[in-house]
Design an enzyme around this catalytic site. Structure first.
Site, PDB file in Angstrom:
ATOM      1  N   ARG A   1       0.835  -1.207   0.000  1.00  0.00           N
ATOM      2  CA  ARG A   1       0.000   0.000   0.000  1.00  0.00           C
ATOM      3  C   ARG A   1       0.870   1.258   0.000  1.00  0.00           C
ATOM      4  NH1 ARG A   1      -2.881   2.229   4.917  1.00  0.00           N
ATOM      5  NH2 ARG A   1      -4.359   3.772   4.132  1.00  0.00           N
TER       6      ARG A   1
ATOM      7  N   HIS B   1       0.683   4.254  -2.690  1.00  0.00           N
ATOM      8  CA  HIS B   1       0.481   5.650  -2.300  1.00  0.00           C
ATOM      9  C   HIS B   1       1.649   6.523  -2.737  1.00  0.00           C
ATOM     10  CE1 HIS B   1      -2.821   5.114   0.994  1.00  0.00           C
ATOM     11  NE2 HIS B   1      -3.052   4.385  -0.085  1.00  0.00           N
TER      12      HIS B   1
ATOM     13  N   ASN C   1      -2.605   8.438   4.512  1.00  0.00           N
ATOM     14  CA  ASN C   1      -1.347   7.822   4.936  1.00  0.00           C
ATOM     15  C   ASN C   1      -1.192   7.689   6.443  1.00  0.00           C
ATOM     16  OD1 ASN C   1      -0.439   7.524   2.274  1.00  0.00           O
ATOM     17  ND2 ASN C   1       0.420   9.592   2.242  1.00  0.00           N
TER      18      ASN C   1
ATOM     19  N   HIS D   1      -6.437  -5.982  -2.206  1.00  0.00           N
ATOM     20  CA  HIS D   1      -7.261  -6.017  -0.993  1.00  0.00           C
ATOM     21  C   HIS D   1      -7.572  -7.447  -0.564  1.00  0.00           C
ATOM     22  CE1 HIS D   1      -8.913  -1.650  -1.639  1.00  0.00           C
ATOM     23  NE2 HIS D   1      -7.622  -1.697  -1.358  1.00  0.00           N
TER      24      HIS D   1
END
Length: 328
Positions: A61, A65, A94, A192
């Protein structure tokens, strides 16, 4: 005619220059400058990730990002050093990121072996891949040669990272802004299948969907929603409880996430949104009709594509000595 000929020559020179810049991102980029770089990363990951396997999902992740804000340049790692500029770390998307210490651990070993050579941006990309592989997920190629950015703004993270409340239109726009298409959207959302989320990322679907307290998202399976409210997220303001994103299979990189989507059990609005468009719904079904190996191959392709977003190469940016601060 002379002027036109000069224009043509300059145009092709520009194309060559652009091609050479892209070419600087390549497999085994550090083969001469730091021959053991990728082995150092892989050994560290294999040695430590099993002590905290959940970090595989959060570092993946982190890579996502990072790439969605100013490209894959390590800007997500920078600490705020003045009140005048809050960095990406402090942006809402974040605040739940973890694994910064893990990245620092890898970087310190690389600095000891090859000072000032391997970028923090490449460290994130390599660790994300190696951590997923070490915990049973797909392998993908990671060409290297990224350089680190020196600018990090929380506002840009908030504006560019797709929030979990996204509808299909918002997702399509934010992915297209990064050169990613609907197939990439569906395939990358498959990440996910591992990891967890805080209740605050989706509790509005359970308690306040229309802005009226007590309203529930009709797109969410009612039995699943009732279970979440009874056993997990017991209030709208629960900011600490975590929930599996892929119930019953959140430690295994598989196709279960997509099966949940078709049962209206995607945890986020952004998950459910994939079933509201005919193209993305068709892609979900195609993945489910294929093999796990096919999903892994598709995921690898999209990750390699994502890892090239607006990379800094050549003399652009810097190679940070410490990932949390720019070089002085």
């Amino acid at each position: 005619m002379r002027g036109f000929g000069y224009f043509v020559v300059m145009f092709f020179c520009l194309l060559v220059f652009m091609g050479s810049t892209e070419g600087q991102l390549q497999m085994d980029f550090y083969s001469r400058s730091c021959p053991n770089a990728e082995k150092i990363v892989q050994d560290y990951v294999n040695r430590h990730i099993h002590n905290a396997p959940s970090l595989a999902a959060t570092i993946l992740r982190m890579h996502f990002h990072d790439c969605f804000v100013r490209g894959c340049d390590g800007s997500v790692l920078l600490n705020t050093t003045s009140s005048g500029n809050q960095t990406e770390k402090l942006a809402t998307p974040n605040l739940t990121l973890r694994g910064f210490g893990f990245i620092d651990g890898v970087k310190s070993l690389l600095e000891a072996a090859c000072p000032g050579v391997v970028s923090c941006a490449d460290v994130i990309a390599l660790v994300a891949r190696d951590a997923i592989v070490a915990t049973g997920g797909p392998f993908w190629k990671v060409p290297t040669g990224r350089r680190d950015g020196t600018i990090s703004r929380s506002s840009e993270a908030s504006n560019n990272i797709p929030p979990p409340t996204s509808n299909f239109t918002n997702l399509r726009t934010l992915f297209a802004n990064q050169g990613l298409d609907l197939k990439d959207l569906v395939v990358l959302s498959g990440a996910h299948t591992i990891g967890v989320a805080h209740c605050s990322s989706f509790s509005n679907r359970l308690y306040n969907f229309t802005g009226v307290l007590g309203s529930q998202d009709p797109a969410l399976d009612s039995e699943y929603a009732d279970n979440l409210k009874a056993r997990k997220c017991r209030s709208l303001n629960d900011n600490t409880t975590i929930v599996e994103m892929d119930p019953g299979s959140f430690r295994t990189f598989d196709l279960s996430y997509y099966r949940h989507l078709l049962k209206r059990r995607g945890l986020f609005q952004s998950d459910s949104a994939l079933t509201t468009n005919s193209t993305t719904l068709s892609l979900v079904n195609q993945l489910l009709q294929g093999s796990l190996e096919n999903f892994f191959a598709e995921f690898a392709d999209s990750m390699e594509k994502m890892g090239r977003i607006n990379v800094k190469t050549g003399t652009v940016g810097e190679i940070r000595k410490q990932c949390a601060v720019v070089n002085s």
